[in-house]
Motif scaffolding. Structure first.
Motif, short mmCIF file in Angstrom:
data_model
loop_
_atom_site.label_atom_id
_atom_site.label_comp_id
_atom_site.label_asym_id
_atom_site.label_seq_id
_atom_site.Cartn_x
_atom_site.Cartn_y
_atom_site.Cartn_z
N GLY A 78 2.97 -35.98 -0.16
CA GLY A 78 2.36 -34.62 0.34
C GLY A 78 3.32 -33.64 0.72
O GLY A 78 3.30 -32.40 0.12
N MET A 79 4.32 -34.12 1.40
CA MET A 79 5.22 -33.03 1.63
C MET A 79 6.34 -32.71 0.80
O MET A 79 6.48 -31.52 0.51
CB MET A 79 6.40 -33.60 2.77
CG MET A 79 5.67 -33.97 4.15
SD MET A 79 6.78 -34.71 5.48
CE MET A 79 8.20 -33.78 5.33
N GLU A 111 -6.76 -26.89 3.67
CA GLU A 111 -7.10 -28.35 3.72
C GLU A 111 -5.95 -29.25 3.64
O GLU A 111 -6.05 -30.09 4.23
CB GLU A 111 -8.27 -28.39 2.69
CG GLU A 111 -9.49 -27.54 3.25
CD GLU A 111 -10.69 -28.04 2.60
OE1 GLU A 111 -10.85 -29.13 1.80
OE2 GLU A 111 -11.47 -27.00 2.27
N LYS A 112 -5.18 -28.88 2.45
CA LYS A 112 -4.02 -29.80 2.17
C LYS A 112 -3.12 -29.88 3.33
O LYS A 112 -2.69 -31.08 3.65
CB LYS A 112 -3.22 -29.45 1.07
CG LYS A 112 -2.33 -30.31 0.64
CD LYS A 112 -2.69 -31.53 0.05
CE LYS A 112 -1.43 -32.33 -0.42
NZ LYS A 112 -1.66 -33.78 -0.60
N ASP A 113 -2.74 -28.82 3.92
CA ASP A 113 -1.90 -28.79 5.23
C ASP A 113 -2.72 -29.74 6.38
O ASP A 113 -1.95 -30.42 7.06
CB ASP A 113 -1.49 -27.27 5.72
CG ASP A 113 -0.52 -27.28 6.84
OD1 ASP A 113 0.37 -28.05 6.33
OD2 ASP A 113 -0.73 -26.64 7.81
N LEU A 114 -3.77 -29.44 6.47
CA LEU A 114 -4.69 -30.21 7.64
C LEU A 114 -4.49 -31.64 7.29
O LEU A 114 -4.43 -32.40 8.17
CB LEU A 114 -6.07 -29.71 7.61
CG LEU A 114 -6.91 -30.05 8.60
CD1 LEU A 114 -6.48 -29.86 10.20
CD2 LEU A 114 -8.32 -29.66 8.47
N ASP A 170 -12.27 -24.35 12.64
CA ASP A 170 -13.53 -23.40 12.20
C ASP A 170 -13.90 -23.77 10.85
O ASP A 170 -13.21 -23.80 9.85
CB ASP A 170 -12.87 -21.96 12.51
CG ASP A 170 -13.60 -20.83 12.08
OD1 ASP A 170 -14.75 -20.75 11.47
OD2 ASP A 170 -13.38 -19.73 12.87
N PRO A 171 -15.36 -23.75 10.64
CA PRO A 171 -15.59 -24.08 9.37
C PRO A 171 -15.33 -23.12 8.27
O PRO A 171 -15.21 -23.34 7.09
CB PRO A 171 -17.58 -24.11 9.58
CG PRO A 171 -17.55 -24.26 10.83
CD PRO A 171 -16.39 -23.68 11.82
N GLU A 172 -15.24 -21.81 8.70
CA GLU A 172 -14.86 -20.77 7.54
C GLU A 172 -13.62 -21.14 7.06
O GLU A 172 -13.40 -20.86 5.77
CB GLU A 172 -14.70 -19.55 8.21
CG GLU A 172 -14.51 -18.26 7.33
CD GLU A 172 -14.51 -16.98 7.86
OE1 GLU A 172 -13.59 -16.11 7.12
OE2 GLU A 172 -15.08 -16.53 9.06
N LEU A 173 -12.64 -21.88 7.82
CA LEU A 173 -11.47 -22.19 6.91
C LEU A 173 -11.43 -23.46 6.00
O LEU A 173 -10.83 -23.40 5.15
CB LEU A 173 -10.34 -22.60 8.31
CG LEU A 173 -9.89 -21.67 9.00
CD1 LEU A 173 -9.24 -22.05 10.48
CD2 LEU A 173 -8.64 -20.70 8.32
N LEU A 174 -12.22 -24.19 6.31
CA LEU A 174 -12.58 -25.27 5.43
C LEU A 174 -13.38 -24.88 4.35
O LEU A 174 -13.16 -25.48 3.16
CB LEU A 174 -13.37 -26.21 6.15
CG LEU A 174 -12.94 -26.90 7.18
CD1 LEU A 174 -13.71 -27.90 7.86
CD2 LEU A 174 -11.50 -27.71 6.63
N PRO A 176 1.93 -21.74 5.11
CA PRO A 176 2.79 -22.32 5.02
C PRO A 176 2.93 -23.89 5.32
O PRO A 176 2.32 -24.09 6.38
CB PRO A 176 3.84 -21.76 5.94
CG PRO A 176 3.46 -20.52 6.32
CD PRO A 176 1.85 -20.62 6.31
N SER A 177 3.29 -24.58 4.36
CA SER A 177 3.23 -26.27 4.66
C SER A 177 3.96 -26.60 5.97
O SER A 177 4.95 -26.12 6.22
CB SER A 177 3.74 -27.00 3.36
OG SER A 177 4.88 -26.74 3.23
N LEU A 178 3.18 -27.19 6.68
CA LEU A 178 3.77 -28.32 7.84
C LEU A 178 4.32 -27.11 8.91
O LEU A 178 5.11 -27.57 9.61
CB LEU A 178 4.69 -29.30 7.64
CG LEU A 178 4.16 -30.53 6.84
CD1 LEU A 178 5.06 -31.49 6.23
CD2 LEU A 178 3.01 -31.11 7.62
#
Length: 181
Positions: free
Chosen positions: A17-18, A30-33, A58-62, A69-71
């Motif tokens: 993933g990184m 979602e990928k970062d999460l 927060d559901p809006e983020l999903l 930015p990753s990680l």
């Protein structure tokens, strides 16, 4: 054998993933999460389930098309776990992460109930006297650069030392604010 297999599987997913994420300046939230959760899972395995974690999103983020930015948050999680939680002798330690969107900003809150920054600094000075940490400075620079490109100039990182009722160190809270795409 099963624990080692689980660890290696999660580790390889995190590395993959990184590597995938490193090709882009931003990735889907979602990928970062997912990568952050893998990191936390690996650290929990490494420290023999010394702590629990809870992530509130927060559901809006999903459901939105947000990119980050990753990680970017990983070094703050690492510090909470390695310096706060790992040094604690208490049982039932917790790492809580909350992510909310508000007024065009994504606000992360990372809170641990570890030993606190002052005691962690004493441990680190004793165990690594010549070590100079640059990870948080690099991360803060990344946040500043990202926010400036989005015209966000708020204070991006706020670190608060937590204390219990007897005014003893009781962990750390870190708030990180980045611009929402």
């Amino acid at each position: 054998k099963r624990l080692a297999s689980d660890y290696l599987h999660k580790f390889s997913r995190l590395i993959r993933g990184m590597l995938d994420s490193s090709r882009n300046e931003v990735i889907p939230f979602e990928k970062d999460l997912e990568l952050l959760q893998l990191y936390i899972d690996l650290e929990r395995l490494r420290f023999n389930n010394k702590f629990t974690s809870h992530i509130e999103i927060d559901p809006e983020l999903l459901h939105g098309d947000y990119k980050v930015p990753s990680l970017l948050i990983q070094p703050f999680l690492e510090n909470a776990i390695i310096h706060g939680i790992a040094h604690s002798k208490k049982d039932g330690l917790k790492l809580n992460v909350s992510v909310k969107i508000n007024d065009g900003k994504i606000c992360y809150t990372i809170e641990d109930d570890g030993v606190g920054r002052k005691k962690a600094a004493l441990y680190n000075n004793r165990n690594k006297p010549n070590h100079t940490s640059v990870g948080l400075k690099i991360t803060e620079d990344r946040i500043l650069h990202f926010n400036q490109t989005k015209k966000l100039v708020d204070r991006a990182v706020v670190i608060t030392d937590l204390f219990d009722g007897q005014n003893e160190p009781a962990g750390t809270r870190i708030k990180v604010t980045i611009a929402a795409n």
